[in-house]
Design a protein around this motif. Structure first.
Motif, PDB file in Angstrom:
ATOM      1  N   MET A 169       0.844  -1.194   0.000  1.00  0.00           N
ATOM      2  CA  MET A 169       0.000   0.000   0.000  1.00  0.00           C
ATOM      3  C   MET A 169       0.879   1.242   0.000  1.00  0.00           C
ATOM      4  SD  MET A 169      -1.419  -0.015   3.941  1.00  0.00           S
ATOM      5  CE  MET A 169      -0.286   0.067   5.336  1.00  0.00           C
ATOM      6  N   LEU A 170       0.251   2.413  -0.071  1.00  0.00           N
ATOM      7  CA  LEU A 170       0.958   3.686   0.023  1.00  0.00           C
ATOM      8  C   LEU A 170       0.793   4.253   1.425  1.00  0.00           C
ATOM      9  CD1 LEU A 170      -0.048   5.391  -3.352  1.00  0.00           C
ATOM     10  CD2 LEU A 170       1.827   3.782  -2.887  1.00  0.00           C
ATOM     11  N   LEU A 171       1.729   5.123   1.795  1.00  0.00           N
ATOM     12  CA  LEU A 171       1.757   5.651   3.158  1.00  0.00           C
ATOM     13  C   LEU A 171       2.164   7.120   3.119  1.00  0.00           C
ATOM     14  CD1 LEU A 171       1.656   4.481   6.176  1.00  0.00           C
ATOM     15  CD2 LEU A 171       4.134   4.440   6.035  1.00  0.00           C
ATOM     16  N   ASN A 172       1.496   7.935   3.919  1.00  0.00           N
ATOM     17  CA  ASN A 172       1.956   9.290   4.208  1.00  0.00           C
ATOM     18  C   ASN A 172       2.418   9.303   5.651  1.00  0.00           C
ATOM     19  OD1 ASN A 172       2.526  11.989   4.430  1.00  0.00           O
ATOM     20  ND2 ASN A 172       0.391  12.675   4.407  1.00  0.00           N
ATOM     21  N   ASP A 173       3.719   9.219   5.826  1.00  0.00           N
ATOM     22  CA  ASP A 173       4.314   9.191   7.170  1.00  0.00           C
ATOM     23  C   ASP A 173       4.488  10.644   7.631  1.00  0.00           C
ATOM     24  OD1 ASP A 173       5.633   8.218   9.477  1.00  0.00           O
ATOM     25  OD2 ASP A 173       7.574   8.536   8.514  1.00  0.00           O
ATOM     26  N   VAL A 174       3.430  11.194   8.194  1.00  0.00           N
ATOM     27  CA  VAL A 174       3.427  12.599   8.594  1.00  0.00           C
ATOM     28  C   VAL A 174       4.531  12.847   9.619  1.00  0.00           C
ATOM     29  CG1 VAL A 174       2.043  14.462   9.583  1.00  0.00           C
ATOM     30  CG2 VAL A 174       0.945  12.703   8.170  1.00  0.00           C
ATOM     31  N   SER A 175       5.257  13.946   9.434  1.00  0.00           N
ATOM     32  CA  SER A 175       6.348  14.287  10.345  1.00  0.00           C
ATOM     33  C   SER A 175       6.206  15.720  10.822  1.00  0.00           C
ATOM     34  CB  SER A 175       7.706  14.117   9.650  1.00  0.00           C
ATOM     35  OG  SER A 175       7.951  12.776   9.328  1.00  0.00           O
ATOM     36  N   LEU A 176       6.587  15.957  12.062  1.00  0.00           N
ATOM     37  CA  LEU A 176       6.624  17.299  12.633  1.00  0.00           C
ATOM     38  C   LEU A 176       8.097  17.641  12.822  1.00  0.00           C
ATOM     39  CD1 LEU A 176       3.703  16.884  15.213  1.00  0.00           C
ATOM     40  CD2 LEU A 176       3.600  17.693  12.839  1.00  0.00           C
ATOM     41  N   ARG A 177       8.666  18.246  11.776  1.00  0.00           N
ATOM     42  CA  ARG A 177      10.120  18.360  11.646  1.00  0.00           C
ATOM     43  C   ARG A 177      10.778  19.179  12.764  1.00  0.00           C
ATOM     44  NH1 ARG A 177      11.512  14.336   8.144  1.00  0.00           N
ATOM     45  NH2 ARG A 177      10.385  14.538   6.162  1.00  0.00           N
ATOM     46  N   ARG A 178      10.104  20.183  13.247  1.00  0.00           N
ATOM     47  CA  ARG A 178      10.763  21.042  14.240  1.00  0.00           C
ATOM     48  C   ARG A 178      10.737  20.433  15.643  1.00  0.00           C
ATOM     49  NH1 ARG A 178       8.272  25.693  11.200  1.00  0.00           N
ATOM     50  NH2 ARG A 178       9.954  26.479   9.872  1.00  0.00           N
ATOM     51  N   LEU A 179       9.983  19.353  15.815  1.00  0.00           N
ATOM     52  CA  LEU A 179      10.021  18.648  17.097  1.00  0.00           C
ATOM     53  C   LEU A 179      11.089  17.567  17.118  1.00  0.00           C
ATOM     54  CD1 LEU A 179       6.207  18.185  17.905  1.00  0.00           C
ATOM     55  CD2 LEU A 179       7.715  20.108  18.445  1.00  0.00           C
ATOM     56  N   VAL A 180      11.539  17.158  15.939  1.00  0.00           N
ATOM     57  CA  VAL A 180      12.441  16.015  15.845  1.00  0.00           C
ATOM     58  C   VAL A 180      13.836  16.285  16.418  1.00  0.00           C
ATOM     59  CG1 VAL A 180      13.688  14.559  14.173  1.00  0.00           C
ATOM     60  CG2 VAL A 180      11.220  14.909  13.940  1.00  0.00           C
ATOM     61  N   PRO A 181      14.488  17.428  16.132  1.00  0.00           N
ATOM     62  CA  PRO A 181      15.864  17.601  16.621  1.00  0.00           C
ATOM     63  C   PRO A 181      16.028  17.454  18.124  1.00  0.00           C
ATOM     64  CG  PRO A 181      15.368  19.241  14.940  1.00  0.00           C
ATOM     65  CD  PRO A 181      14.080  18.554  15.254  1.00  0.00           C
ATOM     66  N   ASP A 182      15.125  18.058  18.896  1.00  0.00           N
ATOM     67  CA  ASP A 182      15.236  17.949  20.353  1.00  0.00           C
ATOM     68  C   ASP A 182      15.038  16.511  20.819  1.00  0.00           C
ATOM     69  OD1 ASP A 182      15.762  20.626  20.600  1.00  0.00           O
ATOM     70  OD2 ASP A 182      13.726  21.187  21.188  1.00  0.00           O
ATOM     71  N   GLU A 183      14.147  15.769  20.126  1.00  0.00           N
ATOM     72  CA  GLU A 183      13.938  14.369  20.497  1.00  0.00           C
ATOM     73  C   GLU A 183      15.178  13.534  20.191  1.00  0.00           C
ATOM     74  OE1 GLU A 183       9.581  12.928  20.636  1.00  0.00           O
ATOM     75  OE2 GLU A 183       9.963  13.499  18.555  1.00  0.00           O
ATOM     76  N   LEU A 184      15.761  13.736  19.015  1.00  0.00           N
ATOM     77  CA  LEU A 184      16.951  12.962  18.651  1.00  0.00           C
ATOM     78  C   LEU A 184      18.132  13.302  19.554  1.00  0.00           C
ATOM     79  CD1 LEU A 184      16.863  12.979  14.744  1.00  0.00           C
ATOM     80  CD2 LEU A 184      16.128  11.184  16.315  1.00  0.00           C
ATOM     81  N   ALA A 185      18.188  14.552  20.016  1.00  0.00           N
ATOM     82  CA  ALA A 185      19.292  14.963  20.894  1.00  0.00           C
ATOM     83  C   ALA A 185      19.275  14.210  22.213  1.00  0.00           C
ATOM     84  CB  ALA A 185      19.207  16.472  21.153  1.00  0.00           C
ATOM     85  N   LYS A 186      18.107  13.688  22.590  1.00  0.00           N
ATOM     86  CA  LYS A 186      18.027  12.899  23.823  1.00  0.00           C
ATOM     87  C   LYS A 186      18.596  11.502  23.648  1.00  0.00           C
ATOM     88  CE  LYS A 186      13.767  15.259  25.289  1.00  0.00           C
ATOM     89  NZ  LYS A 186      12.314  15.097  25.592  1.00  0.00           N
ATOM     90  N   GLY A 187      18.815  11.097  22.382  1.00  0.00           N
ATOM     91  CA  GLY A 187      19.401   9.787  22.118  1.00  0.00           C
ATOM     92  C   GLY A 187      18.443   8.633  22.281  1.00  0.00           C
ATOM     93  N   PHE A 188      17.127   8.919  22.177  1.00  0.00           N
ATOM     94  CA  PHE A 188      16.159   7.846  22.416  1.00  0.00           C
ATOM     95  C   PHE A 188      15.115   7.738  21.309  1.00  0.00           C
ATOM     96  CE2 PHE A 188      13.657   5.371  25.727  1.00  0.00           C
ATOM     97  CZ  PHE A 188      14.682   4.471  25.983  1.00  0.00           C
TER      98      PHE A 188
END
Length: 333
Positions: A169-188
């Motif tokens: 099937m097809l997918l739209n994997d919606v992302s909230l880009r400006r929330l991602v950096p702080d989450e990735l910085a936590k390493g989790f």
């Protein structure tokens, strides 16, 4: 064979077999009331569903049992799934994003797929709105191909894993880009930056895709647009570093995968710039590299996103994902 899920009465909806041209559908409660019920015993259910599809194609179904297929009445083929694991199989996309921030791509990325575990407790239907509380979150689409598996044993090899792809099937994997950096910085990993994804109205067996499905990849352009303006049309089979067998094997390295697991390809991306992009983050990344700063904004309330894939005759294979971005109303207290 093509399958869809009509909304209601419960959360898992009602399974329907869909005509090849996506115009008609018939419920099959005597075979399986829901898609998950069919997946739980796929080896036994698939032949019966194929026979129902054949009867529909031959007009051997009672007329009062057949309904027009309305995408607005469709939920996701699996309105909720036991598991959703999204890969990042197109290394051109990964390399661009890393280069924009001055980081090189580690050599391990060439043989070890990136993958995160996404939200699977609910998927949006193909015309359901993308509800977000704040435009400042950096709302983005990600046009992808996804597969649904039957039961996959732990430790399976990539070649054997090909056989466990039962639907595409097809997918739209919606992302909230400006929330991602702080989450990735936590390493989790991701959480708040990845809200519910949306799925095409119809899921299709690999056999239905003919020669477009080969090497556990789907070789067709994936069309995405915003407000009617084309964003991109990269070929989903081209420049895919890891096929779906490899992605499934990666996910199943240390655990079995339950029937109904959804595996996403990640944002479709080709090296040929003429094919465009499948997400705004990639557009902004290219602008950053070429112009020193991004110019294209993320999605705004009122924007409309469309994702589709056509066959050689120009007919939609899965039906389109067609969504409006809207402000999420504050919950009633």
């Amino acid at each position: 064979m093509k399958l869809a899920t009509l909304k209601g009465p419960g959360r898992d909806g009602r399974l329907v077999v869909v005509s090849a041209d996506l115009t008609r559908a018939v419920e099959v409660p005597r075979i399986a009331p829901t898609l998950q019920a069919a997946l739980d015993d796929w080896a036994a259910m698939a032949p019966a569903l194929e026979q129902a599809a054949l009867r529909l194609a031959r007009d051997q179904v009672d007329a009062d049992e057949v309904v027009p297929l309305d995408p607005a009445q469709c939920g996701a083929p699996l309105p909720r799934a036991y598991q959703f694991a999204d890969g990042s199989a197109y290394l051109h996309h990964v390399e661009l994003v890393r280069r924009a921030r001055g980081a090189e791509m580690p050599p391990s990325f060439l043989h070890d797929p990136l993958m995160y575990q996404g939200a699977s407790d609910g998927f949006l239907g193909p015309t359901d709105p993308i509800e977000v509380a704040d435009e400042a979150f950096g709302i983005d689409l990600e046009a992808e191909v996804a597969v649904i598996t039957d039961d996959v044993p732990m430790g399976i090899d990539a070649l054997s894993a090909h056989r466990h792809v039962v639907l595409v099937m097809l997918l739209n994997d919606v992302s909230l880009r400006r929330l991602v950096p702080d989450e990735l910085a936590k390493g989790f990993g991701f959480f708040q930056g990845k809200p519910r994804s949306a799925c095409s109205p119809v899921a299709v067996t690999p056999a239905q895709l003919g020669t477009a499905w080969r090497e556990a990849k789907l070789y067709r352009p994936l069309l995405s647009s915003i407000n009617g303006k084309e964003l991109g049309r990269p070929d989903a089979g081209v420049d895919m570093q890891f096929d779906f067998g490899q992605l499934i094997a990666h996910a199943a390295r240390t655990r079995p995968l339950a029937a109904g697991t959804i595996i996403g390809s990640g944002t479709i991306s080709n090296k040929d710039p003429a094919t465009g992009s499948s997400c705004l983050a990639e557009v902004r990344t290219i602008e950053q590299i070429e112009q020193g700063q991004p110019a294209t904004p993320f999605l705004k309330f009122g924007d409309r996103v469309r994702i589709d894939m056509l066959d050689d005759a120009g007919r939609s294979i899965f039906g389109a994902i067609d969504q409006e971005v809207v402000r999420y109303p504050s919950p009633v207290r």
